[in-house]
Enzyme design. Sequence first.
Site, mmCIF file in Angstrom:
data_model
loop_
_atom_site.group_PDB
_atom_site.id
_atom_site.type_symbol
_atom_site.label_atom_id
_atom_site.label_comp_id
_atom_site.label_asym_id
_atom_site.label_seq_id
_atom_site.Cartn_x
_atom_site.Cartn_y
_atom_site.Cartn_z
ATOM 1 N N ARG A 110 -7.425 4.141 13.220
ATOM 2 C CA ARG A 110 -6.539 5.297 13.440
ATOM 3 C C ARG A 110 -5.919 5.324 14.824
ATOM 4 O O ARG A 110 -4.782 5.813 14.987
ATOM 5 C CB ARG A 110 -7.314 6.597 13.205
ATOM 6 C CG ARG A 110 -7.914 6.747 11.825
ATOM 7 C CD ARG A 110 -6.847 6.692 10.752
ATOM 8 N NE ARG A 110 -7.440 6.843 9.419
ATOM 9 C CZ ARG A 110 -6.783 6.582 8.300
ATOM 10 N NH1 ARG A 110 -5.517 6.163 8.343
ATOM 11 N NH2 ARG A 110 -7.370 6.728 7.130
ATOM 12 N N ASP A 112 -8.896 0.509 2.021
ATOM 13 C CA ASP A 112 -7.853 0.139 2.988
ATOM 14 C C ASP A 112 -8.362 0.527 4.380
ATOM 15 O O ASP A 112 -8.030 1.587 4.907
ATOM 16 C CB ASP A 112 -6.565 0.877 2.615
ATOM 17 C CG ASP A 112 -5.447 0.622 3.604
ATOM 18 O OD1 ASP A 112 -5.465 -0.427 4.270
ATOM 19 O OD2 ASP A 112 -4.563 1.493 3.713
ATOM 20 N N HIS A 122 -4.243 14.063 0.540
ATOM 21 C CA HIS A 122 -4.376 13.227 1.737
ATOM 22 C C HIS A 122 -3.147 13.393 2.638
ATOM 23 O O HIS A 122 -3.265 13.597 3.845
ATOM 24 C CB HIS A 122 -4.539 11.752 1.336
ATOM 25 C CG HIS A 122 -4.495 10.791 2.492
ATOM 26 N ND1 HIS A 122 -5.523 10.684 3.407
ATOM 27 C CD2 HIS A 122 -3.549 9.901 2.895
ATOM 28 C CE1 HIS A 122 -5.203 9.767 4.320
ATOM 29 N NE2 HIS A 122 -4.021 9.278 4.032
ATOM 30 N N GLN A 127 -3.181 2.796 14.837
ATOM 31 C CA GLN A 127 -2.121 3.331 13.953
ATOM 32 C C GLN A 127 -1.282 4.394 14.677
ATOM 33 O O GLN A 127 -0.049 4.376 14.624
ATOM 34 C CB GLN A 127 -2.776 3.924 12.701
ATOM 35 C CG GLN A 127 -1.800 4.364 11.626
ATOM 36 C CD GLN A 127 -2.515 4.881 10.373
ATOM 37 O OE1 GLN A 127 -3.746 4.867 10.299
ATOM 38 N NE2 GLN A 127 -1.760 5.328 9.397
ATOM 39 N N GLU A 129 -9.893 12.702 7.574
ATOM 40 C CA GLU A 129 -9.837 14.036 6.963
ATOM 41 C C GLU A 129 -11.199 14.729 6.994
ATOM 42 O O GLU A 129 -11.292 15.918 7.280
ATOM 43 C CB GLU A 129 -9.373 13.924 5.509
ATOM 44 C CG GLU A 129 -7.971 13.416 5.342
ATOM 45 C CD GLU A 129 -7.730 12.946 3.909
ATOM 46 O OE1 GLU A 129 -7.393 13.787 3.062
ATOM 47 O OE2 GLU A 129 -7.930 11.749 3.638
ATOM 48 N N THR A 133 -8.698 -5.526 4.029
ATOM 49 C CA THR A 133 -8.681 -4.636 2.866
ATOM 50 C C THR A 133 -9.754 -5.177 1.928
ATOM 51 O O THR A 133 -9.742 -6.377 1.622
ATOM 52 C CB THR A 133 -7.314 -4.688 2.154
ATOM 53 O OG1 THR A 133 -6.286 -4.372 3.095
ATOM 54 C CG2 THR A 133 -7.252 -3.708 0.993
ATOM 55 N N GLU A 178 -10.174 4.074 3.722
ATOM 56 C CA GLU A 178 -9.315 4.832 2.820
ATOM 57 C C GLU A 178 -9.780 4.512 1.409
ATOM 58 O O GLU A 178 -9.750 3.347 0.990
ATOM 59 C CB GLU A 178 -7.831 4.472 3.023
ATOM 60 C CG GLU A 178 -7.308 5.006 4.354
ATOM 61 C CD GLU A 178 -5.792 5.013 4.476
ATOM 62 O OE1 GLU A 178 -5.124 4.252 3.747
ATOM 63 O OE2 GLU A 178 -5.275 5.787 5.313
ATOM 64 N N LYS A 228 -3.826 -1.785 9.909
ATOM 65 C CA LYS A 228 -4.244 -1.994 8.524
ATOM 66 C C LYS A 228 -4.376 -3.471 8.189
ATOM 67 O O LYS A 228 -4.975 -3.819 7.169
ATOM 68 C CB LYS A 228 -3.173 -1.422 7.574
ATOM 69 C CG LYS A 228 -2.770 0.008 7.852
ATOM 70 C CD LYS A 228 -3.700 0.945 7.168
ATOM 71 C CE LYS A 228 -3.137 2.365 7.167
ATOM 72 N NZ LYS A 228 -3.936 3.239 6.321
ATOM 73 N N ASP A 266 0.839 -1.197 0.000
ATOM 74 C CA ASP A 266 0.000 0.000 0.000
ATOM 75 C C ASP A 266 0.873 1.246 0.000
ATOM 76 O O ASP A 266 1.875 1.305 0.711
ATOM 77 C CB ASP A 266 -0.925 -0.013 1.217
ATOM 78 C CG ASP A 266 -2.038 1.014 1.074
ATOM 79 O OD1 ASP A 266 -2.594 1.131 -0.038
ATOM 80 O OD2 ASP A 266 -2.349 1.703 2.061
ATOM 81 N N GLU A 292 -9.261 4.131 -2.180
ATOM 82 C CA GLU A 292 -8.070 3.936 -3.019
ATOM 83 C C GLU A 292 -8.430 3.172 -4.287
ATOM 84 O O GLU A 292 -9.496 2.566 -4.383
ATOM 85 C CB GLU A 292 -6.995 3.126 -2.259
ATOM 86 C CG GLU A 292 -6.587 3.742 -0.928
ATOM 87 C CD GLU A 292 -5.341 3.109 -0.316
ATOM 88 O OE1 GLU A 292 -4.556 2.482 -1.060
ATOM 89 O OE2 GLU A 292 -5.154 3.256 0.905
HETATM 90 MN MN MN Z 1 -3.858 3.132 2.556
#
Ligand code: MN
Length: 423
Positions: free
Chosen positions: A237, A233, A133, A240, A363, A257, A199, A253, A126, A201
């Site tokens: 948080r 993804d 971002h 993380q 975000e 996925t 996420e 993560k 990834d 993607e």
């Molecule tokens: Mn990602």
Amino acid sequence: MPLIESWVVSANSAQSQFPLNNLPYGRYLDHALRLPCTAIGDQILDLRALERTGLLDIGTGDFFQHPSGINAFMEAGSDVWSAIRTRLIELLSNANVEDRDVVAGCLRPMQRTRMAMPFDVAEFTDFYSGKYHAINVGTMFRGAENALPPNWLHIPIGYNGRASTVVVSGTEIVRPNGQTKAPDAALPSFGPSKRLDIELEMGAIVGGSSQMGQPLTVAEADEMIFGYVLLNDWSARDIQAWEYQPLGPFQAKAFATSISPWIVTKAALEPFRTSTPEREINLLPYLNEPSPMLYDIDLSVTLQPEGQVPTTIARTNYNEMYYSAAQQLAHHASSGCAMNSGDLLGSGTISGPEKSQRGSLLEMSWGGEEPLMLDCGKTRTFIEDGDTLTLHGAAKGDGYQIGFGECIGTIKPALPFGRPGDC
Ligand code: MN
């Protein structure tokens, strides 16, 4: 390029995600088997069955009888990909009258079909190649002055993820447990993530292979890419934030996925090629893009609390990426890392410059400080149990679109954790 008309009339509607111009590859579930197929209008075409009729026999060999289905075909390389695509277009186009009945015998309604993982994922990497971002996240964590890390404009930053938990759209996602530490807590604790996120993607799927020690040019890398899927993804948080320094994301993560069930080929996306944005600092020569290698693909995300109406929470475009998948793949192989057919490369979260174009809840809610108002009257900062998150994507042509299907995931409550008898 205009719409290529098909005798499968549902494919000719401007609303169809799967006109004859598309012909994505996937696998449908037939009892325990995952059988290779393509989509045409509201039907799927069973490629194993079609190959058995002899109509796909153009001297390139049988691929779709193989247990992996799509992987064997991907490994065959771009000449075979293009020969089979040409033949499928021939068989499904309005001009074909002769073999229609035989081909029609291999169709089945998409509505009554369950899709499996479209291919066997070899390895998953990834990236972090969406500039808006990276700026948004960097501003939240390090302040606007230091938003982009010093290497960001020189390297497509990435990490090696897990292939074992890449799942097809529709698979339920269990909220992960993990170790977190609140800023005001003295010690970390273990339990369900409280800041679960998406996420938005795109995933690039590598078709060919490279040897250990063999670097790839960006042009060679582009040639090796078979196609693209939507990719979510999922990210915890809070896990993380506690674990990511100095080696990057790990358990935050690794739990899941999700990808869409159809691989949209590079050939179908050809008319939508576009360049990466102008470089702010010149790249080192091995990363230069010799021709346009990004794509104009409209993307959106909906959030639907259990039993409520969905709300579109973001709209953006794949063309916001700073690095293309070809540049990422060339960078990946630059050290001599061997790349294989079936490797999956996540683009990085795709956010645009506007607030409505942000590809993660982190975000959108600005770190949880600005809750989103949903159409059903509820608010969200991060994902709650029972929420369904859906990614949508389509390249818009003149009178037709190249659709990606949907990438859906519903969040289930975290599992109780501990030794038996601990609760
Ligand atoms: Mn990602």
